[in-house]
Write a protein that holds these residues in place. Structure first.
Motif, PDB file in Angstrom:
ATOM      1  N   PRO A   1       0.897  -1.049   0.024  1.00 23.26           N
ATOM      2  CA  PRO A   1       0.021   0.098  -0.156  1.00 23.26           C
ATOM      3  C   PRO A   1       0.825   1.253   0.079  1.00 23.26           C
ATOM      4  CG  PRO A   1       0.086  -1.003   2.156  1.00 23.26           C
ATOM      5  CD  PRO A   1       0.893  -1.815   1.375  1.00 23.26           C
ATOM      6  N   MET A   2       0.606   2.353  -0.784  1.00 23.37           N
ATOM      7  CA  MET A   2       1.258   3.457  -1.028  1.00 23.37           C
ATOM      8  C   MET A   2       0.474   4.662  -0.855  1.00 23.37           C
ATOM      9  SD  MET A   2       4.432   2.164  -3.432  1.00 23.37           S
ATOM     10  CE  MET A   2       3.428   1.568  -4.727  1.00 23.37           C
TER      11      MET A   2
ATOM     12  N   PRO B   1      -4.222   1.869  -0.118  1.00 26.59           N
ATOM     13  CA  PRO B   1      -3.843   2.549   1.165  1.00 26.59           C
ATOM     14  C   PRO B   1      -4.722   3.846   1.792  1.00 26.59           C
ATOM     15  CG  PRO B   1      -2.844   3.377  -0.661  1.00 26.59           C
ATOM     16  CD  PRO B   1      -3.557   2.328  -1.217  1.00 26.59           C
TER      17      PRO B   1
ATOM     18  N   GLY C   1      10.907   1.758   0.980  1.00 23.85           N
ATOM     19  CA  GLY C   1      10.677   3.164   0.785  1.00 23.85           C
ATOM     20  C   GLY C   1       9.397   3.340   1.626  1.00 23.85           C
TER      21      GLY C   1
ATOM     22  N   GLY D   1      13.355  -3.332  -0.827  1.00 19.50           N
ATOM     23  CA  GLY D   1      14.365  -3.416  -1.503  1.00 19.50           C
ATOM     24  C   GLY D   1      14.086  -4.817  -2.610  1.00 19.50           C
ATOM     25  N   ILE D   2      13.061  -5.236  -2.424  1.00 19.70           N
ATOM     26  CA  ILE D   2      12.916  -6.422  -3.470  1.00 19.70           C
ATOM     27  C   ILE D   2      12.377  -5.821  -5.054  1.00 19.70           C
ATOM     28  CG2 ILE D   2      11.584  -8.369  -3.889  1.00 19.70           C
ATOM     29  CD1 ILE D   2      11.132  -8.487  -0.878  1.00 19.70           C
TER      30      ILE D   2
ATOM     31  N   GLN E   1       6.094  -8.266   0.008  1.00 15.58           N
ATOM     32  CA  GLN E   1       5.396  -7.183  -0.299  1.00 15.58           C
ATOM     33  C   GLN E   1       6.450  -6.086  -0.803  1.00 15.58           C
ATOM     34  OE1 GLN E   1       2.399  -5.661   2.687  1.00 15.58           O
ATOM     35  NE2 GLN E   1       3.684  -3.624   2.927  1.00 15.58           N
ATOM     36  N   VAL E   2       6.042  -5.693  -2.198  1.00 17.67           N
ATOM     37  CA  VAL E   2       6.965  -4.966  -2.986  1.00 17.67           C
ATOM     38  C   VAL E   2       6.061  -3.439  -3.240  1.00 17.67           C
ATOM     39  CG1 VAL E   2       7.936  -4.686  -5.434  1.00 17.67           C
ATOM     40  CG2 VAL E   2       7.797  -6.880  -3.976  1.00 17.67           C
TER      41      VAL E   2
ATOM     42  N   LEU F   1       5.707   2.053  -8.566  1.00 18.78           N
ATOM     43  CA  LEU F   1       5.372   3.431  -8.622  1.00 18.78           C
ATOM     44  C   LEU F   1       5.431   4.046 -10.037  1.00 18.78           C
ATOM     45  CD1 LEU F   1       7.625   4.512  -5.701  1.00 18.78           C
ATOM     46  CD2 LEU F   1       5.069   4.754  -5.785  1.00 18.78           C
TER      47      LEU F   1
ATOM     48  N   TRP G   1       9.283   9.384  -2.002  1.00 16.30           N
ATOM     49  CA  TRP G   1       9.441   8.061  -1.323  1.00 16.30           C
ATOM     50  C   TRP G   1      10.024   7.033  -2.446  1.00 16.30           C
ATOM     51  CZ3 TRP G   1       9.589  10.442   2.735  1.00 16.30           C
ATOM     52  CH2 TRP G   1       8.342  10.992   3.373  1.00 16.30           C
TER      53      TRP G   1
HETATM   54  C1  LIG Z   1       5.495   5.704  -2.094  1.00 15.30           C
HETATM   55  C2  LIG Z   1       5.510   4.769  -0.947  1.00 15.30           C
HETATM   56  C3  LIG Z   1       4.515   4.905  -0.051  1.00 15.30           C
HETATM   57  C4  LIG Z   1       4.074   4.046   1.024  1.00 15.30           C
HETATM   58  N1  LIG Z   1       3.080   4.339   1.833  1.00 15.30           N
HETATM   59  C5  LIG Z   1       2.529   3.117   2.639  1.00 15.30           C
HETATM   60  C6  LIG Z   1       1.358   3.113   3.374  1.00 15.30           C
HETATM   61  O1  LIG Z   1       0.316   4.122   3.013  1.00 15.30           O
HETATM   62  N2  LIG Z   1       1.197   2.207   4.273  1.00 15.30           N
HETATM   63  C7  LIG Z   1       2.022   1.261   4.312  1.00 15.30           C
HETATM   64  O2  LIG Z   1       1.915   0.325   5.468  1.00 15.30           O
HETATM   65  N3  LIG Z   1       3.256   1.079   3.842  1.00 15.30           N
HETATM   66  C8  LIG Z   1       3.517   2.095   2.912  1.00 15.30           C
HETATM   67  N4  LIG Z   1       4.808   2.181   2.423  1.00 15.30           N
HETATM   68  C9  LIG Z   1       5.767   1.040   2.890  1.00 15.30           C
HETATM   69  C10 LIG Z   1       5.470  -0.093   2.008  1.00 15.30           C
HETATM   70  O3  LIG Z   1       4.519  -1.005   2.835  1.00 15.30           O
HETATM   71  C11 LIG Z   1       6.654  -1.234   1.918  1.00 15.30           C
HETATM   72  O4  LIG Z   1       7.264  -1.511   3.293  1.00 15.30           O
HETATM   73  C12 LIG Z   1       7.804  -0.708   1.168  1.00 15.30           C
HETATM   74  O5  LIG Z   1       7.340  -0.260  -0.200  1.00 15.30           O
HETATM   75  C13 LIG Z   1       8.749  -2.094   0.807  1.00 15.30           C
HETATM   76  O6  LIG Z   1      10.058  -1.538   0.086  1.00 15.30           O
HETATM   77  P1  LIG Z   1      10.158  -1.226  -1.456  1.00 15.30           P
HETATM   78  O7  LIG Z   1       9.545   0.003  -1.588  1.00 15.30           O
HETATM   79  O8  LIG Z   1      11.682  -1.164  -1.519  1.00 15.30           O
HETATM   80  O9  LIG Z   1       9.376  -2.286  -2.232  1.00 15.30           O
HETATM   81  C14 LIG Z   1       5.285   2.994   1.391  1.00 15.30           C
HETATM   82  C15 LIG Z   1       6.140   2.949   0.357  1.00 15.30           C
HETATM   83  C16 LIG Z   1       6.199   3.759  -0.691  1.00 15.30           C
HETATM   84  C17 LIG Z   1       7.418   3.576  -1.430  1.00 15.30           C
END
Ligand SMILES: Cc1cc2nc3c(=O)[nH]c(=O)nc-3n(C[C@H](O)[C@H](O)[C@H](O)COP(=O)(O)O)c2cc1C
Length: 344
Positions: free
Chosen positions: A14-15, A37, A176, A216-217, A235-236, A241, A322
């Motif tokens: 979720p982002m 999200p 991120g 980081g995956i 979870q990616v 993005l 992010w």
């Molecule tokens: C743009 C962005 C927004 C995010 N927003 C949330 C969120 O709303 N809720 C949440 O549980 N995690 C959020 N995360 C963290 C992700 O759940 C997750 O931990 C992360 O994306 C995994 O690492 P990666 O970005 O290297 O794949 C966000 C990550 C990014 C990149």
């Protein structure tokens, strides 16, 4: 059948602020677990998005919430933060004394639960920053929904397991967005965050519930590595993005596609909590971390006007960009192609 009723054991992270139902639907249809999200949605918008997902797919999906406690407003810190930003306001021709925007992130509460009961409980709920109250967790469990939450340490993973989560998301330092830290002071933890490899290896030994690896995956090799460490799923986030189904802003997409994407850092400037993003002007000049930033989520308010003005001029100087430490999986292709690249 993969994890949580999906075909593929891939969860689209979720982002908040970068995607809504469209990305979740695309990932569900591609065999992953799509996520919605809700931290930056009103209750009405959340309801509409859940209705949209159900109309477009009959696959399982995840609905995600923050569960921070609202901080006390600290007028002195607020004034110091606004003073630190005032030169930027003047540079962009904005009034530094204008009332700041409201902070833009809300926590899971009674109203959320009531709205979910009304619209029909989602199959999976995930939380960031711990869990809601025991009473609210019990209501959600009563629906039969699966509950996930992020852990950034072995202690957090054990704490979540003891409170009945169905799986723990082990969020490594590479990830991120916001660190899910909740058992210790999030700012004090910036220097000690554990990487995904070391975290997943330890959490899979420490808890009996399934572990989801995050951070980081970027491709199928990363998925294989996490599977070898005992993760039940991954979870990616970052890799999705630049997909057309995401709502990622133009400046954020441009930064992700540029050489700047290779340099990320943990910063509290944009919200008050540590989160990983691409280093930009504000992070270089005031941070990346600063004691001046008000507590989460209040820091975002005074930045909103600056962010909007800079983005209008095509610059991400004041925007949270992010991103995780590996942006190499992040491409301008439909989400189904990203899912395929992760399972290949
Ligand atoms: C743009 C962005 C927004 C995010 N927003 C949330 C969120 O709303 N809720 C949440 O549980 N995690 C959020 N995360 C963290 C992700 O759940 C997750 O931990 C992360 O994306 C995994 O690492 P990666 O970005 O290297 O794949 C966000 C990550 C990014 C990149």
């Amino acid at each position: 059948v993969g994890f949580l009723g999906t075909e593929r054991s891939i969860i689209q992270a979720p982002m908040a602020g970068s995607q809504g139902s469209a990305l979740a639907i695309a990932v569900c249809e591609a065999g992953g677990l799509g996520s919605l999200p809700c931290a930056m949605l009103t209750v009405d918008a959340m309801r509409a998005e859940i209705v949209a997902i159900r109309a477009a797919t009959d696959r399982p999906f995840n609905v995600n919430f923050f569960c921070h406690r609202a901080p006390a407003v600290d007028p002195a810190r607020d004034a110091a933060w606004r003073a630190a930003l005032a030169p930027y306001y003047r540079e962009l021709g904005l009034d530094p004394d204008a009332a700041p925007a409201a902070a833009s992130r809300a926590a899971f509460d009674e109203r959320t639960v009531a709205a979910l009961e009304e619209v029909g409980p989602p199959p999976v709920l995930s939380f960031h920053f711990g869990l809601p109250s025991e009473a609210l967790v019990a209501r959600v469990k009563g629906w039969g929904s699966a509950i996930l939450s992020s852990a950034t340490t072995v202690d957090e993973a054990r704490w979540l397991e003891a409170r009945g989560v169905d799986a723990v998301i082990a969020q490594g330092a590479e990830a991120g967005g916001h660190r899910g830290v909740f058992l210790t002071d999030p700012m004090a933890s910036v220097a000690t965050q554990v990487g995904t490899l070391a975290l997943v290896a330890q959490v899979t030994r420490a808890v009996r519930v399934p572990v989801i690896a995050a951070g980081g995956i970027a491709d199928a090799r990363g998925v294989a590595a996490m599977t070898a460490l005992g993760a039940a799923a991954v979870q990616v986030g970052t890799a999705f993005l630049r997909c057309p189904e995401a709502t990622t802003s133009a400046v954020h997409r441009a930064a992700l596609a540029s050489d700047a994407a290779r340099t990320t850092a943990l910063t509290n400037l944009f919200s008050g909590r540590p989160a990983r993003g691409i280093v930009n002007r504000l992070m270089r000049e005031l941070g990346p971390t600063s004691p001046l930033a008000p507590a989460f989520p209040l820091a975002s308010g005074a930045l909103a006007a600056l962010r909007a003005a800079a983005e209008k001029a095509g610059r991400g100087d004041f925007s949270p960009l992010w991103a995780g430490q590996d942006t190499s999986g992040c491409r301008d292709v439909p989400a189904a192609e990203i899912v395929a690249a992760l399972v290949r």
